[in-house]
Write an enzyme that holds these catalytic residues in place. Structure first.
Site, PDB file in Angstrom:
ATOM      1  N   ASP A 137      27.079  59.035  55.575  1.00 20.83           N
ATOM      2  CA  ASP A 137      28.370  59.700  55.484  1.00 20.83           C
ATOM      3  C   ASP A 137      29.029  59.287  54.174  1.00 20.83           C
ATOM      4  OD1 ASP A 137      30.453  61.358  56.218  1.00 20.83           O
ATOM      5  OD2 ASP A 137      31.039  60.218  57.997  1.00 20.83           O
ATOM      6  N   ASP A 138      30.015  60.058  53.759  1.00 24.45           N
ATOM      7  CA  ASP A 138      30.718  59.741  52.526  1.00 24.45           C
ATOM      8  C   ASP A 138      31.603  58.520  52.684  1.00 24.45           C
ATOM      9  OD1 ASP A 138      32.492  61.076  54.230  1.00 24.45           O
ATOM     10  OD2 ASP A 138      33.381  62.309  52.659  1.00 24.45           O
ATOM     11  N   ASP A 192      36.434  55.550  57.616  1.00 30.72           N
ATOM     12  CA  ASP A 192      37.865  55.301  57.459  1.00 30.72           C
ATOM     13  C   ASP A 192      38.363  54.466  58.636  1.00 30.72           C
ATOM     14  OD1 ASP A 192      40.710  55.519  57.329  1.00 30.72           O
ATOM     15  OD2 ASP A 192      40.557  57.378  56.202  1.00 30.72           O
TER      16      ASP A 192
END
Length: 169
Positions: free
Chosen positions: A98-99, A102
């Protein structure tokens, strides 16, 4: 993008920087394979996953498609729109990319689906960091990462015009 108001810092990432960081992620992962395949978390994970897959010569690529609500709150609802074949063996010998992690809400849901997979992100924030195995850059929780696909080139306002606007306030 209502969640953006809780952020006090901006971290813009260019295409060149993202490519460099995703390639650095591949370097970290290279000795951990070989992997059966790679699962990209859509949508943000698609571009980093393509770069990592190329660098690791992984040809079997799948996606897990999620939609997250209440993104800024841990325990927010994550709807899985499409699962992956990697779930069949709990993700064993699979790589998840995933980027960003968070709050960790999406990562936690995907981890439940594939607990044996290796989870890697390009960027990580403190709240989500425990959910991933490998990442490249940590940023503070109050930082909004502005990815290149969320940016477009626009003409900037000359400094003298900005100063004139400030004086009128």
């Amino acid at each position: 993008m209502a969640a953006k108001s809780t952020y006090t810092k901006m971290f813009p990432v260019s295409w060149t920087e993202l490519h460099r960081d995703a390639k650095a992620l591949a370097w970290r992962l290279a000795d951990l394979g070989p992997f059966k395949g790679l699962v990209a978390i859509t949508r943000g994970g698609l571009v980093p996953a393509a770069i990592v897959a190329r660098e690791l010569n992984v040809r079997l690529i799948d996606t897990v498609c999620c939609s997250t609500y209440e993104k800024t709150r841990r325990g927010g609802k994550v709807e899985v729109l499409k699962g992956t074949q990697a779930e069949q063996d709990s993700g064993e010998d699979w790589l998840i990319v995933d980027d960003l992690v968070d709050t960790g809400v999406t990562a936690e849901r995907v981890r439940e689906m594939m607990p044996k997979a290796h989870f890697a992100t390009v960027y990580a924030k403190p709240a989500g960091k425990p959910m991933v195995d490998t990442f490249i850059t940590e940023v503070s929780q109050d930082t909004w990462i502005l990815f290149p696909w969320d940016q477009e080139a626009v003409m900037s306002t000359p400094i003298v015009e900005l100063k004139a606007t400030d004086r009128r306030r």
